[in-house]
Design a protein around this motif. Structure first.
Motif, PDB file in Angstrom:
ATOM      1  N   VAL A 165     -16.994  15.826 -16.885  1.00 46.00           N
ATOM      2  CA  VAL A 165     -18.353  15.613 -17.370  1.00 46.00           C
ATOM      3  C   VAL A 165     -19.077  17.021 -18.305  1.00 46.00           C
ATOM      4  O   VAL A 165     -19.140  17.878 -17.605  1.00 46.00           O
ATOM      5  CB  VAL A 165     -18.794  15.870 -16.109  1.00 46.00           C
ATOM      6  N   PHE A 166     -19.181  16.500 -19.340  1.00 49.63           N
ATOM      7  CA  PHE A 166     -20.372  17.524 -20.005  1.00 49.63           C
ATOM      8  C   PHE A 166     -21.523  17.541 -19.558  1.00 49.63           C
ATOM      9  O   PHE A 166     -22.214  16.260 -19.181  1.00 49.63           O
ATOM     10  CB  PHE A 166     -19.904  17.423 -21.152  1.00 49.63           C
ATOM     11  N   ILE A 207     -17.457  12.336 -20.052  1.00 48.20           N
ATOM     12  CA  ILE A 207     -18.262  11.478 -20.269  1.00 48.20           C
ATOM     13  C   ILE A 207     -19.760  12.768 -19.884  1.00 48.20           C
ATOM     14  O   ILE A 207     -19.194  13.483 -19.290  1.00 48.20           O
ATOM     15  CB  ILE A 207     -18.401  10.010 -19.291  1.00 48.20           C
ATOM     16  N   HIS A 208     -21.014  12.562 -20.733  1.00 50.41           N
ATOM     17  CA  HIS A 208     -21.542  13.166 -20.345  1.00 50.41           C
ATOM     18  C   HIS A 208     -22.806  12.762 -18.885  1.00 50.41           C
ATOM     19  O   HIS A 208     -22.912  11.571 -19.369  1.00 50.41           O
ATOM     20  CB  HIS A 208     -22.387  13.251 -21.686  1.00 50.41           C
ATOM     21  N   VAL A 238     -15.253   3.701 -12.090  1.00 49.20           N
ATOM     22  CA  VAL A 238     -14.432   5.714 -12.732  1.00 49.20           C
ATOM     23  C   VAL A 238     -15.699   5.748 -13.974  1.00 49.20           C
ATOM     24  O   VAL A 238     -15.710   4.769 -14.386  1.00 49.20           O
ATOM     25  CB  VAL A 238     -13.063   5.309 -12.748  1.00 49.20           C
ATOM     26  N   LEU A 239     -16.357   6.445 -14.147  1.00 47.45           N
ATOM     27  CA  LEU A 239     -17.437   7.336 -15.315  1.00 47.45           C
ATOM     28  C   LEU A 239     -16.732   7.673 -16.111  1.00 47.45           C
ATOM     29  O   LEU A 239     -15.845   8.716 -15.692  1.00 47.45           O
ATOM     30  CB  LEU A 239     -18.303   7.986 -14.715  1.00 47.45           C
ATOM     31  N   GLY A 240     -16.344   6.781 -17.566  1.00 42.86           N
ATOM     32  CA  GLY A 240     -16.123   7.995 -18.650  1.00 42.86           C
ATOM     33  C   GLY A 240     -16.080   6.970 -19.180  1.00 42.86           C
ATOM     34  O   GLY A 240     -15.709   5.380 -19.278  1.00 42.86           O
ATOM     35  N   ARG A 339     -25.311  27.971 -14.431  1.00 42.14           N
ATOM     36  CA  ARG A 339     -26.393  27.194 -13.710  1.00 42.14           C
ATOM     37  C   ARG A 339     -25.155  25.830 -13.189  1.00 42.14           C
ATOM     38  O   ARG A 339     -24.839  25.488 -14.867  1.00 42.14           O
ATOM     39  CB  ARG A 339     -27.578  26.404 -14.777  1.00 42.14           C
ATOM     40  N   SER A 340     -24.378  25.753 -12.440  1.00 39.98           N
ATOM     41  CA  SER A 340     -23.667  24.901 -11.937  1.00 39.98           C
ATOM     42  C   SER A 340     -24.192  23.059 -12.316  1.00 39.98           C
ATOM     43  O   SER A 340     -25.468  22.651 -12.530  1.00 39.98           O
ATOM     44  CB  SER A 340     -23.489  25.109 -10.721  1.00 39.98           C
ATOM     45  N   CYS A 341     -23.218  22.098 -12.152  1.00 36.68           N
ATOM     46  CA  CYS A 341     -23.433  21.187 -12.020  1.00 36.68           C
ATOM     47  C   CYS A 341     -23.172  20.318 -11.214  1.00 36.68           C
ATOM     48  O   CYS A 341     -23.785  19.751 -10.432  1.00 36.68           O
ATOM     49  CB  CYS A 341     -22.058  20.769 -13.279  1.00 36.68           C
TER      50      CYS A 341
END
Length: 342
Positions: A165-166, A207-208, A238-240, A339-341
């Protein structure tokens, strides 16, 4: 929606939580309950918005909000923990069970449960190695998923498995929190001049966070419908984006930064093993498994186009631009307060 739903978002101050909240505020009339520990981290949204209600507290104490939880229609569960084995179990397993117990099962329509694609093989089946050798984070995600498979609410649960994840910018500018992957671009790009001479037979998806929010927003604002089913009826996505090879990624990074991409030296498995031995690198069984596996690809993957939508960040160039990576010259200074994701 025919009436304003009440949607609970856990881990609401993380990059995914804030992105989903922003999407729902713009594209729905839902009332949102944001469960978080530090409201000051809500940089991407206005915490005073009339459709927001903040539940400030620890996920391990759901009884504090039993009254609010009893009136929830849908849930987006992004909160997670890692590092400390006891805390990982308490947050990633026990707290999920306690949260579901506090919901009105007759009223509840849907639960989007966030896991990680690291526990799945190419065909979206559970990896036996994840349960056997995984870190405390990996093992607790497998355990929780197995418990959800047997839960009475399993037909209402959608398991979400993000790939890499970006989110945010490498200089921590802007309002969106910076994910660990985006933050990792900075030290990597400093070594790009050397890394471009290496070749590695490996592949992955990314994936963003904005596109994650688009997919989740679609699922949350449409009737809950059966999807691809494994594991006793639990739907999963599955997200990508489409897979990228590591070598193609290096070539794209060099082109973006206006650097030459010369012939390189292959990082074969025997060479990586030799480097591990030479530099006395301590590897866990899970580290060794992932080094040997190398190809972290899945089929099928879900992206906004899967629902007739359009990805905001479909390729590496758009991701790098949004992250504030300059196309040439020095990298911008960064605020080291990450800052965490999650």
């Amino acid at each position: 929606m025919s009436h304003p739903s009440r949607i609970l978002i856990t881990g609401a101050s993380g990059c995914i939580g804030q992105a989903v909240t922003a999407w729902l505020l713009e594209h729905s009339n839902a009332r949102l309950l944001l469960w978080l520990r530090q409201p000051r981290k809500l940089a991407a949204i206005d915490r005073r918005h009339p459709r927001l209600e903040l539940l400030v507290g620890d996920l391990r104490q759901p009884q504090r909000f039993r009254q609010q939880l009893a009136h929830v229609d849908r849930v987006v569960h992004t909160a997670t923990a890692w590092g400390d084995p006891d805390r990982a179990w308490a947050v990633n397993v026990q707290a999920v069970k306690d949260l579901l117990a506090c919901l009105d099962h007759r009223r509840l329509q849907q639960v989007l449960y966030f896991s990680t694609a690291s526990i799945l093989d190419r065909d979206l089946e559970l990896l036996p190695e994840a349960e056997q050798w995984g870190t405390e984070y990996i093992r607790t995600k497998v355990t929780c998923l197995r418990q959800l498979m047997a839960h009475s609410l399993r037909e209402k649960i959608v398991a979400i498995f993000p790939t890499l994840v970006f989110s945010g910018r490498i200089d921590d500018g802007g309002s969106c929190p910076t994910s660990y992957l985006t933050a990792g671009l900075r030290p990597f790009l400093h070594w790009l001049w050397l890394a471009r001479f290496l070749r590695l037979d490996a592949s992955y998806h990314f994936i963003h966070g904005t596109d994650v929010a688009s997919v989740c927003g679609h699922l949350l604002t449409t009737p809950h419908q059966p999807g691809p089913q494994h594991w006793g009826g639990i739907h999963r996505h599955v997200l990508g984006q489409c897979p990228l090879t590591v070598n193609r990624t290096m070539a794209q990074l060099c082109r973006y930064r206006h650097m030459a991409y010369p012939p390189g030296v292959g990082l074969h498995h025997w060479l990586m093993q030799a480097l591990v031995f030479l530099f006395r690198i301590q590897l866990s069984p899970w580290d060794r498994f992932t080094l040997q596996r190398r190809h972290f690809v899945h089929h099928p993957v879900t992206r906004p186009e899967s629902f007739g939508l359009t990805s905001r960040f479909p390729d590496l160039e758009t991701v790098l631009s949004a992250a504030g990576v300059p196309q040439r010259g020095r990298l911008p200074a960064a605020d080291h307060g990450l800052r965490s994701c999650t």
